[in-house]
Design a protein around this motif. Sequence first.
Motif, PDB file in Angstrom:
ATOM      1  N   TYR A 130       0.820  -1.230   0.000  1.00  0.00           N
ATOM      2  CA  TYR A 130       0.000   0.000   0.000  1.00  0.00           C
ATOM      3  C   TYR A 130       0.848   1.272   0.000  1.00  0.00           C
ATOM      4  O   TYR A 130       0.598   2.206   0.760  1.00  0.00           O
ATOM      5  CB  TYR A 130      -0.968  -0.018   1.184  1.00  0.00           C
ATOM      6  CG  TYR A 130      -0.373  -0.478   2.492  1.00  0.00           C
ATOM      7  CD1 TYR A 130       0.188   0.432   3.378  1.00  0.00           C
ATOM      8  CD2 TYR A 130      -0.382  -1.826   2.843  1.00  0.00           C
ATOM      9  CE1 TYR A 130       0.738   0.014   4.575  1.00  0.00           C
ATOM     10  CE2 TYR A 130       0.171  -2.257   4.034  1.00  0.00           C
ATOM     11  CZ  TYR A 130       0.720  -1.334   4.885  1.00  0.00           C
ATOM     12  OH  TYR A 130       1.268  -1.757   6.062  1.00  0.00           O
ATOM     13  N   GLU A 131       1.835   1.298  -0.875  1.00  0.00           N
ATOM     14  CA  GLU A 131       2.693   2.494  -0.979  1.00  0.00           C
ATOM     15  C   GLU A 131       1.891   3.752  -1.286  1.00  0.00           C
ATOM     16  O   GLU A 131       2.211   4.847  -0.791  1.00  0.00           O
ATOM     17  CB  GLU A 131       3.752   2.266  -2.075  1.00  0.00           C
ATOM     18  CG  GLU A 131       4.752   3.380  -2.238  1.00  0.00           C
ATOM     19  CD  GLU A 131       5.544   3.668  -0.967  1.00  0.00           C
ATOM     20  OE1 GLU A 131       5.210   4.652  -0.296  1.00  0.00           O
ATOM     21  OE2 GLU A 131       6.466   2.903  -0.644  1.00  0.00           O
ATOM     22  N   ALA A 132       0.827   3.612  -2.090  1.00  0.00           N
ATOM     23  CA  ALA A 132       0.050   4.792  -2.488  1.00  0.00           C
ATOM     24  C   ALA A 132      -0.766   5.365  -1.332  1.00  0.00           C
ATOM     25  O   ALA A 132      -1.236   6.502  -1.416  1.00  0.00           O
ATOM     26  CB  ALA A 132      -0.884   4.429  -3.642  1.00  0.00           C
ATOM     27  N   ALA A 133      -0.932   4.587  -0.267  1.00  0.00           N
ATOM     28  CA  ALA A 133      -1.805   5.044   0.829  1.00  0.00           C
ATOM     29  C   ALA A 133      -1.199   6.209   1.597  1.00  0.00           C
ATOM     30  O   ALA A 133      -1.915   6.982   2.222  1.00  0.00           O
ATOM     31  CB  ALA A 133      -2.104   3.881   1.773  1.00  0.00           C
ATOM     32  N   VAL A 134       0.118   6.340   1.583  1.00  0.00           N
ATOM     33  CA  VAL A 134       0.765   7.422   2.343  1.00  0.00           C
ATOM     34  C   VAL A 134       1.641   8.255   1.407  1.00  0.00           C
ATOM     35  O   VAL A 134       2.558   7.733   0.769  1.00  0.00           O
ATOM     36  CB  VAL A 134       1.620   6.865   3.497  1.00  0.00           C
ATOM     37  CG1 VAL A 134       2.220   8.017   4.304  1.00  0.00           C
ATOM     38  CG2 VAL A 134       0.794   5.966   4.401  1.00  0.00           C
ATOM     39  N   ALA A 135       1.323   9.551   1.342  1.00  0.00           N
ATOM     40  CA  ALA A 135       2.123  10.507   0.579  1.00  0.00           C
ATOM     41  C   ALA A 135       2.227  10.142  -0.903  1.00  0.00           C
ATOM     42  O   ALA A 135       3.271  10.322  -1.526  1.00  0.00           O
ATOM     43  CB  ALA A 135       3.515  10.661   1.200  1.00  0.00           C
ATOM     44  N   GLY A 136       1.117   9.668  -1.476  1.00  0.00           N
ATOM     45  CA  GLY A 136       0.985   9.440  -2.914  1.00  0.00           C
ATOM     46  C   GLY A 136       2.197   8.791  -3.556  1.00  0.00           C
ATOM     47  O   GLY A 136       2.601   7.685  -3.175  1.00  0.00           O
ATOM     48  N   ALA A 137       2.799   9.486  -4.505  1.00  0.00           N
ATOM     49  CA  ALA A 137       3.886   8.901  -5.296  1.00  0.00           C
ATOM     50  C   ALA A 137       5.179   8.707  -4.511  1.00  0.00           C
ATOM     51  O   ALA A 137       6.060   7.967  -4.938  1.00  0.00           O
ATOM     52  CB  ALA A 137       4.185   9.816  -6.487  1.00  0.00           C
ATOM     53  N   ILE A 138       5.311   9.381  -3.382  1.00  0.00           N
ATOM     54  CA  ILE A 138       6.606   9.371  -2.682  1.00  0.00           C
ATOM     55  C   ILE A 138       6.880   7.984  -2.093  1.00  0.00           C
ATOM     56  O   ILE A 138       6.083   7.464  -1.320  1.00  0.00           O
ATOM     57  CB  ILE A 138       6.638  10.399  -1.523  1.00  0.00           C
ATOM     58  CG1 ILE A 138       6.229  11.782  -2.022  1.00  0.00           C
ATOM     59  CG2 ILE A 138       8.010  10.436  -0.872  1.00  0.00           C
ATOM     60  CD1 ILE A 138       6.072  12.807  -0.921  1.00  0.00           C
ATOM     61  N   PRO A 139       8.024   7.398  -2.432  1.00  0.00           N
ATOM     62  CA  PRO A 139       8.381   6.114  -1.800  1.00  0.00           C
ATOM     63  C   PRO A 139       8.646   6.352  -0.314  1.00  0.00           C
ATOM     64  O   PRO A 139       9.550   7.109   0.040  1.00  0.00           O
ATOM     65  CB  PRO A 139       9.671   5.699  -2.528  1.00  0.00           C
ATOM     66  CG  PRO A 139       9.741   6.567  -3.740  1.00  0.00           C
ATOM     67  CD  PRO A 139       9.024   7.830  -3.405  1.00  0.00           C
ATOM     68  N   LEU A 140       7.823   5.781   0.533  1.00  0.00           N
ATOM     69  CA  LEU A 140       7.940   6.039   1.965  1.00  0.00           C
ATOM     70  C   LEU A 140       7.703   4.761   2.773  1.00  0.00           C
ATOM     71  O   LEU A 140       8.449   4.446   3.694  1.00  0.00           O
ATOM     72  CB  LEU A 140       6.898   7.113   2.350  1.00  0.00           C
ATOM     73  CG  LEU A 140       7.059   7.792   3.692  1.00  0.00           C
ATOM     74  CD1 LEU A 140       8.429   8.427   3.848  1.00  0.00           C
ATOM     75  CD2 LEU A 140       5.978   8.865   3.850  1.00  0.00           C
ATOM     76  N   ILE A 141       6.666   4.018   2.359  1.00  0.00           N
ATOM     77  CA  ILE A 141       6.358   2.761   3.048  1.00  0.00           C
ATOM     78  C   ILE A 141       7.516   1.774   2.833  1.00  0.00           C
ATOM     79  O   ILE A 141       8.019   1.165   3.774  1.00  0.00           O
ATOM     80  CB  ILE A 141       5.064   2.118   2.492  1.00  0.00           C
ATOM     81  CG1 ILE A 141       3.889   3.080   2.639  1.00  0.00           C
ATOM     82  CG2 ILE A 141       4.797   0.772   3.137  1.00  0.00           C
ATOM     83  CD1 ILE A 141       3.380   3.277   4.014  1.00  0.00           C
TER      84      ILE A 141
HETATM   85 NA    NA Z   1       3.818   6.723  -1.011  1.00  0.00          NA
END
Ligand code: NA
Length: 449
Positions: A130-141
């Motif tokens: 669910y990378e898109a669930a937090v901060a859209g396009a930004i790789p964060l998860i």
């Molecule tokens: Na993200």
Amino acid sequence: MMRTRPLKVALLGCGVVGSEVARIMTTHADDLAARIGAPVELAGVAVRRPAKVREGIDPSLVTTDATALVKRGDIDVVVEVIGGIEPARSLITAAFEHGASVVSANKALLAQDGAALHAAAEEHGRDLYYEAAVAGAIPLIRPLRESLAGDKVNRVLGIVNGTTNFILDKMDSTGAGYQEALDEATALGYAEADPTADVEGFDAAAKAAILAGIAFHTRVRLDDVHREGMTEVTAADFRSAKEMGCTIKLLAICERSADGTAVTARVHPAMIPLSHPLASVRGAYNAVFVESDAAGQLMFYGPGAGGSPTASAVLGDLVAVCRNRLNGATGPGESAYADLTVSPMGEVVTRYHISLDVADKPGVLAQVATVFAEHGVSIDTVRQQSRNPGSGDAVAIEQGGGGPREGGEASLVVVTHRAFDASLSGTVEALRKLDTVRGVASIMRVEGE
Ligand code: NA
Ligand SMILES: NC(=O)c1ccc[n+]([C@@H]2O[C@H](COP(=O)([O-])OP(=O)(O)OC[C@H]3O[C@@H](n4cnc5c(N)ncnc54)[C@H](O)[C@@H]3O)[C@@H](O)[C@H]2O)c1
Ligand SMILES: N[C@@H](CCO)C(=O)O
């Protein structure tokens, strides 16, 4: 070597994000196949309004029966971009039960039921990404789950809602009204179906819960996150912020306590110095600082909302999940082993900017200072601005210099040193009881110093 049998993908929802996912799957099909090692085929698209014309999507793939689609048994990956709790939760659960892995952009659901969904994925040997669930396009998860898996994260601080950043930025830089800025954010596809989730901080709180859970290896749910929206931020607050050399941002802050045994997660508007990198995050962009023992300070920045940027993150997950399927493997699941205490807001320690409307007469300043002292809140600076009796206008302040005329009202701005949030709340409660305090105009936390 390329496998010829395609991996089958079911797309649930074809709105702002879903339509972009379908478009990129089609236009980048060859590259995706090469990167995965097998072609990916859009095997079905569940929608609510089947009559709508959807460019680039074969009408024979469209169905209104999402449940039947996920239960078909031949689906490898379900991409859930419907949003909300139900039917998304039941559909994702059914997807695992019928052998599919899941990619979702649904922070509301993951913040509420992430643990149960992870358990269902694990039980059936499937992935939940669910990378898109937090901060859209930004790789964060993925950086938190994988790249920083060997480090110890102490703090995550950032702007994680594009809609509210867009609105605050407009209010600050162009003097636009709140509603005008919100309408523009909605038209650009940033806002949630019900923008209350954005402006009241629910969307950012859901993201904070997800980030805190992954960063601290501890279950943090939406209810654990202290939440204040941005609907009450005024032009006067922006003026106060400017006088302090600050601007105002809606921040998500997840912190480990000083002794390392507890964590807090919160979302609220806050003043940050103009010199801080978060102050220059404009429009619907997001930015997140991660502070860890070994790496130090990392900053992640990029488009946090919108159909195409969000679809980028969904596609990245789709590729990862498809690769796992081909390898007969699964990616990392939930990591909640640390099981730290999630402390309430009262235990947060930060600085505060408080604006009071007070009677302009002798002894008021001393009275106010005493209340702060009694609650253990140390004052850093005090600024008084007088208003002439009978006029609402503030006039120049020259304490003791023949400026303020007694008998009118004054506005008193107190900036504190770091103090417990519970102590500040106690202070404000006591201040409200003073006859000489006519009102508390605003309380704003000061972060990022
Ligand atoms: Na993200
Ligand atoms: N828009 C963004 O910038 C953004 C960014 C990150 C994450 N997200 C998340 O992505 C998800 C989708 O957001 P969106 O902006 O595309 O929303 P959207 O409202 O544009 O799209 C959702 C679509 O799902 C359809 N839908 C609703 N119920 C359905 C059902 N039972 N079966 C099939 N279709 C159904 C709706 O008709 C709609 O077209 C949400 O979880 C949202 O939080 C959105
Ligand atoms: N409504 C959300 C979408 C991205 O999650 C936002 O404005 O940030």
